[in-house]
Design a protein around this motif. Structure first.
Motif, PDB file in Angstrom:
ATOM      1  N   HIS A  12       0.848  -1.191   0.000  1.00 20.75           N
ATOM      2  CA  HIS A  12       0.000   0.000   0.000  1.00 20.75           C
ATOM      3  C   HIS A  12       0.884   1.241   0.000  1.00 20.75           C
ATOM      4  O   HIS A  12       1.688   1.441   0.905  1.00 20.75           O
ATOM      5  N   HIS A  18       3.979   0.688   2.703  1.00 25.28           N
ATOM      6  CA  HIS A  18       3.979  -0.358   3.732  1.00 25.28           C
ATOM      7  C   HIS A  18       3.174  -1.555   3.244  1.00 25.28           C
ATOM      8  O   HIS A  18       2.410  -1.457   2.282  1.00 25.28           O
ATOM      9  N   ASP A  20       0.322  -4.438   4.358  1.00 28.27           N
ATOM     10  CA  ASP A  20      -0.768  -4.693   5.294  1.00 28.27           C
ATOM     11  C   ASP A  20      -0.994  -6.195   5.364  1.00 28.27           C
ATOM     12  O   ASP A  20      -1.379  -6.819   4.365  1.00 28.27           O
ATOM     13  N   ARG A  22      -3.192  -9.149   6.686  1.00 26.36           N
ATOM     14  CA  ARG A  22      -4.586  -9.306   7.119  1.00 26.36           C
ATOM     15  C   ARG A  22      -4.904 -10.799   7.263  1.00 26.36           C
ATOM     16  O   ARG A  22      -4.607 -11.592   6.364  1.00 26.36           O
TER      17      ARG A  22
HETATM   18 MN    MN Z   1      -2.379   0.296   4.604  1.00 27.74          MN
END
Ligand code: MN
Length: 165
Positions: A12, A18, A20, A22
């Motif tokens: 992102h 960075h 992410d 999930r």
């Molecule tokens: Mn993000």
């Protein structure tokens, strides 16, 4: 024992570039921003800053998010697949207790990672560390080696349609 659930790692380009991480837990994507991404080297302690849960559908998102204050807002699906909790009990309880080990079965990432909460309060922080298993590979930098989306093959620079300051 719980069956497999989905995981996704998105790259992102926001205020800072960075990753992410999930994990699908109880119908939502529990999420952490991981500035450097996951490492295959068990000696690396990668910072993971918890961020709000996301809807499951966001795990499929690849594109440019509107209204990025800085950066392009571009998101690619850097890796995805299934994960299983390692150890006893549901992963939700392990995360609530501040330590969870999961086995990822993705395209780039495989094997065990441990997530450990190291700070709570106003500045909560976790670390994510590769477990020592047959998939640990300290000689490889998977982030540098495989920058592309596992969905489209595009890099985040190829995806971005505009540039932030
Ligand atoms: Mn993000």
């Amino acid at each position: 024992m719980a069956g497999p659930a989905r995981f996704v790692v998105q790259l992102h380009d926001a205020t800072t570039l960075h990753f992410d991480l999930r994990l699908e837990v109880d119908g939502v994507l529990r999420s952490w921003a991981v500035p450097k991404g996951l490492s295959l080297d068990p000696r690396d302690r990668r910072l993971a800053v918890p961020v709000p849960d996301h809807e499951l559908a966001h795990g499929d998102f690849e594109g440019v998010l509107p209204d990025a204050p800085r950066g392009s807002g571009a998101v690619i699906v850097w890796d995805h697949g299934l994960f299983r909790p390692l150890g006893d009990g549901p992963v939700a309880a392990a995360l609530d207790a501040g330590h969870a080990a999961v086995r990822l079965d993705g395209i780039k990432l495989a094997g065990g990672w441990a997530l450990t909460r190291v700070a709570t309060g106003a500045d909560p922080r976790w670390i994510v560390v590769k477990m020592r298993d047959e998939h640990a590979d300290p000689g490889r930098d998977i982030v540098a080696e495989r920058p592309e989306s596992v969905v489209s093959g595009r890099t985040i620079a190829e995806l971005a349609t505009r540039r932030g300051p």
